[in-house]
Scaffold this motif. Structure first.
Motif, mmCIF file in Angstrom:
data_model
loop_
_atom_site.group_PDB
_atom_site.id
_atom_site.type_symbol
_atom_site.label_atom_id
_atom_site.label_comp_id
_atom_site.label_asym_id
_atom_site.label_seq_id
_atom_site.Cartn_x
_atom_site.Cartn_y
_atom_site.Cartn_z
ATOM 1 N N MET A 1 4.870 -21.241 -17.578
ATOM 2 C CA MET A 1 3.884 -21.046 -16.530
ATOM 3 C C MET A 1 3.810 -22.319 -15.700
ATOM 4 N N SER A 2 3.802 -22.192 -14.392
ATOM 5 C CA SER A 2 3.797 -23.350 -13.514
ATOM 6 C C SER A 2 2.403 -23.553 -12.950
ATOM 7 N N CYS A 3 1.967 -24.804 -12.860
ATOM 8 C CA CYS A 3 0.624 -25.111 -12.376
ATOM 9 C C CYS A 3 0.682 -26.028 -11.162
ATOM 10 N N TYR A 4 -0.139 -25.760 -10.156
ATOM 11 C CA TYR A 4 -0.255 -26.575 -8.968
ATOM 12 C C TYR A 4 -1.739 -26.807 -8.697
ATOM 13 N N ASN A 5 -2.037 -27.677 -7.747
ATOM 14 C CA ASN A 5 -3.427 -28.048 -7.528
ATOM 15 C C ASN A 5 -3.737 -28.088 -6.041
ATOM 16 N N GLU B 1 1.418 -25.276 -20.108
ATOM 17 C CA GLU B 1 2.084 -24.051 -20.538
ATOM 18 C C GLU B 1 1.683 -23.679 -21.962
ATOM 19 N N GLY B 2 0.544 -24.184 -22.382
ATOM 20 C CA GLY B 2 0.054 -23.887 -23.723
ATOM 21 C C GLY B 2 -0.637 -22.545 -23.770
ATOM 22 N N GLY B 3 -1.677 -22.439 -24.557
ATOM 23 C CA GLY B 3 -2.343 -21.157 -24.676
ATOM 24 C C GLY B 3 -3.642 -21.260 -25.438
ATOM 25 N N ILE B 4 -4.318 -20.113 -25.542
ATOM 26 C CA ILE B 4 -5.613 -20.037 -26.203
ATOM 27 C C ILE B 4 -5.720 -18.649 -26.811
ATOM 28 N N THR B 5 -6.418 -18.537 -27.933
ATOM 29 C CA THR B 5 -6.544 -17.229 -28.575
ATOM 30 C C THR B 5 -7.908 -17.090 -29.233
ATOM 31 N N VAL B 6 -8.229 -15.861 -29.604
ATOM 32 C CA VAL B 6 -9.494 -15.526 -30.259
ATOM 33 C C VAL B 6 -9.180 -14.824 -31.572
ATOM 34 N N GLY B 7 -9.857 -15.233 -32.650
ATOM 35 C CA GLY B 7 -9.642 -14.580 -33.926
ATOM 36 C C GLY B 7 -10.410 -15.256 -35.041
ATOM 37 N N ALA B 8 -10.680 -14.537 -36.112
ATOM 38 C CA ALA B 8 -11.394 -15.068 -37.274
ATOM 39 C C ALA B 8 -12.732 -15.694 -36.870
#
Length: 349
Positions: A1-5, A162-169
C-alpha cells in the motif's frame, strides 16, 4: 500500500462529496465500464517505481482491466487505499488527502469524511468504532462511525505504513515501531499487553482464536496465542510476505518477493500450497470473499484464486488497484493512481 501526504481543503471536500454522489446516481442504470485512467479527483498522482510483473501465463486466465464491469465508481480525492467493511458501510482511507471516507452500499452515496493525518496501516471495525492508524500523529484514532467524531487517540506509532491492524479476542491489535505487537483494551483505550516480534513483522489478522502476523524480513508467518500473549508457532512461507487474509480454513499471504500466494492451514499450521501469481513487488493487498481469494497490485489490479484448486482462475491487467476488501456481496477495489474506488461483482466473465 502506498501512502502520500496532502492537506485536505474545503474545496476538495466538496468535490469528493459531489463526485461520490454523482457516481452513485448512475447505479439505477446498467453497470458502468471502468473510467479512463486519470479521471479521478485532484491532480495526477506520483507513480511508485515501475516493477515489471509477468502475470500468469496460463491460457484463458488473462484479461484486460477494461473488461471489468463495475457496479459503481466512486471518485475519492487523493490516494484511496485501505478499506474496511462494517455492518452498513465501507470506509476508505486516503493518506494524501488526510482523511477517511464513508461509502454507504445501501444507497451507493457518500457519507462522512473524517480528517485523519496520513491514515496508514489499514482500518479496523470493532466495538462500535472505526480504528484508524495515523502515520501523521503516530497514534491510533478511534472514531464514532455514526458521527465521525474522535472517541480516543491512543499512542501507537505504526511500524510500517504497509502494516495492518486487526480485531479479535476482545482486543485491538496493531504492530508498532520497531516491531511490537500491541494489544489494546477497547474498554479502557489503553495498552494491555505488548509482544516482541521478529524484525520486519507488520501485518496482523485474527482467525480461529489466534493472531497471525506476517514477517516480511524473515519469510515467516507467526502464530500468536492471545491467552498467553506469546508466539506459539513460526511457519516458513514464501519470500517477503506482507498482506494476509483468512478464508476456507486457511491464512493466505501475498508474498512480495516472488508474487506468489502462500496458503497455510489454520488448524495444523501446514503450508498447503504456494500459488504462482506473477505479482511480485511493493504495494498491493489481499482479501477473501464469495468463495475466492482476491489479490491486487499495480498493473495487475485483480487476481482471482480458486481455493478448491489453489490456482489462479482470472487475472486482469491494467493501471489500477492497490487496496482491496470484500463486503456486501462485492469486491471493493481502491485504485490509488486513478483516485477512485470500484464496487465490483465477484462474478466477472
Amino acid at each position: 500500500m502506498s501512502c502520500y501526504n496532502r492537506i485536505l481543503s474545503l474545496t476538495g471536500r466538496a468535490l469528493v462529496l459531489a463526485g461520490l454522489s454523482w457516481a452513485a446516481s448512475g447505479l439505477s442504470q446498467e453497470p458502468q465500464a471502468a473510467p479512463p485512467v486519470g479521471q479521478g479527483l485532484g491532480t495526477a498522482h506520483p507513480h511508485p517505481p515501475r516493477i515489471v510483473r509477468p502475470g500468469v501465463a496460463t491460457p484463458g486466465v488473462s484479461r484486460l482491466l477494461t473488461d471489468i464491469k463495475t457496479k459503481a465508481v466512486f471518485p475519492v480525492e487523493g490516494t484511496p487505499d485501505w478499506s474496511v467493511a462494517t455492518k452498513d458501510s465501507v470506509w476508505v482511507s486516503s493518506a494524501r488527502a488526510n482523511h477517511v471516507v464513508q461509502l454507504i452500499p445501501a444507497t451507493n452515496k457518500a457519507g462522512l469524511i473524517v480528517d485523519i493525518q496520513r491514515p496508514c496501516s489499514g482500518l479496523a471495525d470493532g466495538f462500535g468504532s472505526i480504528w484508524v492508524p495515523s502515520c501523521g500523529t503516530h497514534s491510533l484514532t478511534r472514531i464514532d462511525p455514526a458521527t465521525g467524531k474522535t472517541i480516543a487517540d491512543i499512542t501507537a506509532d505504526p511500524a510500517n505504513s504497509e502494516g495492518g491492524i486487526t480485531v479479535g479476542a476482545g482486543s485491538i491489535w496493531i504492530v508498532t515501531k520497531p516491531s511490537t505487537l500491541v494489544r489494546i483494551d477497547p474498554k479502557t483505550n489503553a495498552v494491555s499487553a505488548t509482544i516482541q516480534l521478529p524484525s520486519g513483522s507488520d501485518n496482523p489478522t485474527f482467525s480461529e482464536g489466534f493472531i497471525w502476523v506476517s514477517s516480511f524480513e524473515h519469510d515467516q508467518l507467526l502464530k500468536v496465542d492471545p491467552s498467553s500473549n506469546t508466539i506459539v508457532a513460526t511457519i516458513p512461507i514464501g519470500p517477503k510476505p506482507r498482506f494476509l487474509t483468512v478464508g476456507a480454513g486457511s491464512v493466505w499471504t501475498l508474498n512480495q518477493g516472488d508474487g506468489t500466494i502462500s496458503r497455510v492451514d489454520v488448524k495444523t499450521g501446514k503450508v498447503l500450497a504456494t500459488i504462482p501469481c506473477g505479482i511480485r513487488g511493493s504495494g498491493g493487498e489481499i482479501t477473501f470473499g464469495a468463495g475466492s481469494v482476491w489479490a491486487t497490485v499495480f498493473d495487475f489490479p485483480l487476481t482471482q484464486v480458486n481455493p478448491k484448486t489453489n490456482k489462479v482462475v482470472k487475472q486482469w491487467a491494467g493501471e489500477g488497484g492497490d487496496g482491496i476488501r470484500f463486503g456486501f456481496g462485492s469486491v471493493w477495489l481502491s485504485n490509488l493512481r486513478q483516485g477512485n474506488v470500484w464496487r465490483l461483482s465477484p462474478d466477472q466473465r
